[in-house]
Motif scaffolding. Sequence first.
Motif, PDB file in Angstrom:
ATOM      1  N   LYS A 164     -36.093 -49.851  -9.618  1.00  0.00           N
ATOM      2  CA  LYS A 164     -34.682 -50.053  -9.320  1.00  0.00           C
ATOM      3  C   LYS A 164     -33.891 -48.833  -9.774  1.00  0.00           C
ATOM      4  CE  LYS A 164     -34.677 -55.113  -9.769  1.00  0.00           C
ATOM      5  NZ  LYS A 164     -34.078 -56.268 -10.483  1.00  0.00           N
ATOM      6  N   LYS A 165     -32.677 -48.721  -9.277  1.00  0.00           N
ATOM      7  CA  LYS A 165     -31.759 -47.683  -9.733  1.00  0.00           C
ATOM      8  C   LYS A 165     -30.823 -48.279 -10.771  1.00  0.00           C
ATOM      9  CE  LYS A 165     -32.002 -45.407  -5.240  1.00  0.00           C
ATOM     10  NZ  LYS A 165     -31.265 -44.995  -4.032  1.00  0.00           N
ATOM     11  N   ILE A 166     -30.271 -47.420 -11.616  1.00  0.00           N
ATOM     12  CA  ILE A 166     -29.419 -47.905 -12.706  1.00  0.00           C
ATOM     13  C   ILE A 166     -28.253 -48.724 -12.176  1.00  0.00           C
ATOM     14  CG2 ILE A 166     -27.800 -47.145 -14.494  1.00  0.00           C
ATOM     15  CD1 ILE A 166     -29.801 -44.977 -15.207  1.00  0.00           C
ATOM     16  N   ASP A 167     -27.738 -48.346 -11.039  1.00  0.00           N
ATOM     17  CA  ASP A 167     -26.638 -49.103 -10.437  1.00  0.00           C
ATOM     18  C   ASP A 167     -27.042 -50.533 -10.091  1.00  0.00           C
ATOM     19  OD1 ASP A 167     -24.579 -47.324 -10.592  1.00  0.00           O
ATOM     20  OD2 ASP A 167     -25.012 -46.356  -8.677  1.00  0.00           O
ATOM     21  N   ASP A 168     -28.363 -50.772  -9.989  1.00  0.00           N
ATOM     22  CA  ASP A 168     -28.836 -52.101  -9.612  1.00  0.00           C
ATOM     23  C   ASP A 168     -28.845 -53.078 -10.781  1.00  0.00           C
ATOM     24  OD1 ASP A 168     -29.251 -51.223  -7.019  1.00  0.00           O
ATOM     25  OD2 ASP A 168     -31.325 -50.622  -7.418  1.00  0.00           O
ATOM     26  N   PHE A 169     -28.885 -52.568 -12.012  1.00  0.00           N
ATOM     27  CA  PHE A 169     -28.950 -53.508 -13.149  1.00  0.00           C
ATOM     28  C   PHE A 169     -27.882 -53.242 -14.221  1.00  0.00           C
ATOM     29  CE2 PHE A 169     -32.218 -50.213 -13.667  1.00  0.00           C
ATOM     30  CZ  PHE A 169     -31.885 -49.662 -14.891  1.00  0.00           C
ATOM     31  N   ILE A 170     -27.042 -52.242 -14.040  1.00  0.00           N
ATOM     32  CA  ILE A 170     -25.883 -52.048 -14.910  1.00  0.00           C
ATOM     33  C   ILE A 170     -24.632 -52.123 -14.044  1.00  0.00           C
ATOM     34  CG2 ILE A 170     -24.641 -50.486 -16.451  1.00  0.00           C
ATOM     35  CD1 ILE A 170     -27.230 -49.332 -17.370  1.00  0.00           C
ATOM     36  N   ASP A 171     -23.829 -53.152 -14.279  1.00  0.00           N
ATOM     37  CA  ASP A 171     -22.600 -53.326 -13.498  1.00  0.00           C
ATOM     38  C   ASP A 171     -21.545 -52.315 -13.935  1.00  0.00           C
ATOM     39  OD1 ASP A 171     -23.791 -55.415 -12.198  1.00  0.00           O
ATOM     40  OD2 ASP A 171     -22.900 -56.961 -13.472  1.00  0.00           O
ATOM     41  N   ARG A 172     -20.681 -51.982 -13.032  1.00  0.00           N
ATOM     42  CA  ARG A 172     -19.612 -51.030 -13.348  1.00  0.00           C
ATOM     43  C   ARG A 172     -18.632 -51.627 -14.356  1.00  0.00           C
ATOM     44  NH1 ARG A 172     -19.939 -46.611 -10.322  1.00  0.00           N
ATOM     45  NH2 ARG A 172     -21.151 -46.679  -8.378  1.00  0.00           N
ATOM     46  N   PHE A 180     -28.863 -39.919 -20.576  1.00  0.00           N
ATOM     47  CA  PHE A 180     -29.919 -39.254 -19.815  1.00  0.00           C
ATOM     48  C   PHE A 180     -31.154 -40.158 -19.801  1.00  0.00           C
ATOM     49  CE2 PHE A 180     -30.435 -37.782 -24.159  1.00  0.00           C
ATOM     50  CZ  PHE A 180     -31.801 -37.874 -24.377  1.00  0.00           C
ATOM     51  N   ILE A 181     -32.112 -39.793 -18.984  1.00  0.00           N
ATOM     52  CA  ILE A 181     -33.373 -40.524 -18.908  1.00  0.00           C
ATOM     53  C   ILE A 181     -34.490 -39.579 -19.331  1.00  0.00           C
ATOM     54  CG2 ILE A 181     -35.005 -41.735 -17.402  1.00  0.00           C
ATOM     55  CD1 ILE A 181     -32.609 -42.383 -15.573  1.00  0.00           C
ATOM     56  N   ASN A 182     -35.288 -40.026 -20.283  1.00  0.00           N
ATOM     57  CA  ASN A 182     -36.417 -39.221 -20.752  1.00  0.00           C
ATOM     58  C   ASN A 182     -37.688 -39.718 -20.055  1.00  0.00           C
ATOM     59  OD1 ASN A 182     -37.359 -37.130 -22.520  1.00  0.00           O
ATOM     60  ND2 ASN A 182     -38.415 -38.709 -23.680  1.00  0.00           N
ATOM     61  N   ARG A 183     -38.301 -38.849 -19.262  1.00  0.00           N
ATOM     62  CA  ARG A 183     -39.515 -39.203 -18.517  1.00  0.00           C
ATOM     63  C   ARG A 183     -40.599 -38.203 -18.882  1.00  0.00           C
ATOM     64  NH1 ARG A 183     -38.532 -40.173 -12.360  1.00  0.00           N
ATOM     65  NH2 ARG A 183     -37.640 -42.086 -13.255  1.00  0.00           N
ATOM     66  N   GLY A 184     -41.417 -38.584 -19.864  1.00  0.00           N
ATOM     67  CA  GLY A 184     -42.430 -37.652 -20.359  1.00  0.00           C
ATOM     68  C   GLY A 184     -41.768 -36.453 -21.000  1.00  0.00           C
ATOM     69  N   GLU A 191     -27.718 -37.003 -11.282  1.00  0.00           N
ATOM     70  CA  GLU A 191     -27.964 -38.150 -10.399  1.00  0.00           C
ATOM     71  C   GLU A 191     -28.610 -39.307 -11.158  1.00  0.00           C
ATOM     72  OE1 GLU A 191     -30.286 -36.649  -7.208  1.00  0.00           O
ATOM     73  OE2 GLU A 191     -28.683 -35.380  -6.413  1.00  0.00           O
ATOM     74  N   LEU A 192     -28.085 -39.575 -12.351  1.00  0.00           N
ATOM     75  CA  LEU A 192     -28.655 -40.610 -13.201  1.00  0.00           C
ATOM     76  C   LEU A 192     -28.627 -41.983 -12.539  1.00  0.00           C
ATOM     77  CD1 LEU A 192     -27.219 -39.643 -16.710  1.00  0.00           C
ATOM     78  CD2 LEU A 192     -29.601 -39.637 -16.023  1.00  0.00           C
ATOM     79  N   TYR A 193     -27.505 -42.294 -11.933  1.00  0.00           N
ATOM     80  CA  TYR A 193     -27.319 -43.649 -11.423  1.00  0.00           C
ATOM     81  C   TYR A 193     -28.031 -43.890 -10.096  1.00  0.00           C
ATOM     82  CZ  TYR A 193     -23.951 -44.357 -15.131  1.00  0.00           C
ATOM     83  OH  TYR A 193     -23.360 -44.498 -16.365  1.00  0.00           O
ATOM     84  N   THR A 194     -28.590 -42.856  -9.510  1.00  0.00           N
ATOM     85  CA  THR A 194     -29.315 -43.028  -8.254  1.00  0.00           C
ATOM     86  C   THR A 194     -30.807 -42.744  -8.407  1.00  0.00           C
ATOM     87  OG1 THR A 194     -28.803 -40.730  -7.637  1.00  0.00           O
ATOM     88  CG2 THR A 194     -27.291 -42.453  -6.875  1.00  0.00           C
ATOM     89  N   THR A 195     -31.239 -42.487  -9.639  1.00  0.00           N
ATOM     90  CA  THR A 195     -32.653 -42.217  -9.908  1.00  0.00           C
ATOM     91  C   THR A 195     -33.433 -43.529 -10.013  1.00  0.00           C
ATOM     92  OG1 THR A 195     -32.165 -40.157 -11.087  1.00  0.00           O
ATOM     93  CG2 THR A 195     -34.286 -41.193 -11.537  1.00  0.00           C
ATOM     94  N   THR A 196     -34.582 -43.597  -9.373  1.00  0.00           N
ATOM     95  CA  THR A 196     -35.432 -44.787  -9.442  1.00  0.00           C
ATOM     96  C   THR A 196     -36.158 -44.814 -10.781  1.00  0.00           C
ATOM     97  OG1 THR A 196     -35.771 -44.750  -7.047  1.00  0.00           O
ATOM     98  CG2 THR A 196     -37.329 -46.042  -8.357  1.00  0.00           C
ATOM     99  N   ILE A 197     -36.098 -45.945 -11.468  1.00  0.00           N
ATOM    100  CA  ILE A 197     -36.670 -46.085 -12.812  1.00  0.00           C
ATOM    101  C   ILE A 197     -38.164 -46.368 -12.717  1.00  0.00           C
ATOM    102  CG2 ILE A 197     -36.582 -47.394 -14.957  1.00  0.00           C
ATOM    103  CD1 ILE A 197     -34.129 -45.633 -14.403  1.00  0.00           C
ATOM    104  N   ASN A 198     -38.944 -45.679 -13.551  1.00  0.00           N
ATOM    105  CA  ASN A 198     -40.390 -45.880 -13.626  1.00  0.00           C
ATOM    106  C   ASN A 198     -40.773 -46.492 -14.968  1.00  0.00           C
ATOM    107  OD1 ASN A 198     -40.557 -44.579 -11.148  1.00  0.00           O
ATOM    108  ND2 ASN A 198     -41.004 -42.584 -12.079  1.00  0.00           N
ATOM    109  N   ALA A 199     -41.946 -47.103 -15.008  1.00  0.00           N
ATOM    110  CA  ALA A 199     -42.473 -47.618 -16.274  1.00  0.00           C
ATOM    111  C   ALA A 199     -42.692 -46.454 -17.234  1.00  0.00           C
ATOM    112  CB  ALA A 199     -43.779 -48.370 -16.037  1.00  0.00           C
TER     113      ALA A 199
END
Length: 233
Positions: A164-172, A180-184, A191-199
Amino acid sequence: MGFIFILLYFLIIALVIEVSVVLFNTTGMKTRVSRFQVISMLTGTGFTTDESKVILDHPVRRKIAAFLILFGAFSLAVIISSISNILADDLRITELIIIVGLLSVIFIILKTPIVKKKFSKQIDDEMEHHYQMYERPIKDVLFLNDEDLVTQVTIDEESQCISKKIDDFIDREDDISVLFINRGEIQIRKELYTTTINAGDQIYLYGNKNDIERRFSKEIRRYEKREEEKLNN
């Protein structure tokens, strides 16, 4: 006399703990957190909690911590030596009583509201005039109050945020900002709010504590459970 020496020295340690707690309080730390960290530093148990990072990030707290670590190591040597020489005649009881008295007076003085307020003001002034913005604790920089929180949320394989994208689970309407998002080894800032979240992603958040805990309650509970299991093992 040896038993009196040990008893007095333990009293000195207790007073050092309480004086240190008060000093940490003047820097903005809560009492329950301060006492736990002081005991941890004195005993060298090395708890690596989020609160320990709060101490390391603060220049004044680091100085108090350095003294506590050195005093703890010295105290361990003194106690071991005292027990091995429990019947010795050269234990300086009078000097210890004086030290206990002085520490008691210092503790009582530091506990008075006027002195605590003055200490807090002096520390704030020192932070303002002697340290650059990047050297200050994040709480001071962001003007956090008790309802604010800066934290990271780890997205595990059971999280419903995956794909999901951040906009999908954090309401405005939520008082939550994504830093920021730390990925490895990669930090995603654009484009934080449009980035697809990974495990495995770590999302760094700043905002209202209740809103963050409500939105990520399951992830936080699973993280706390894993940490508790690590300590038990």
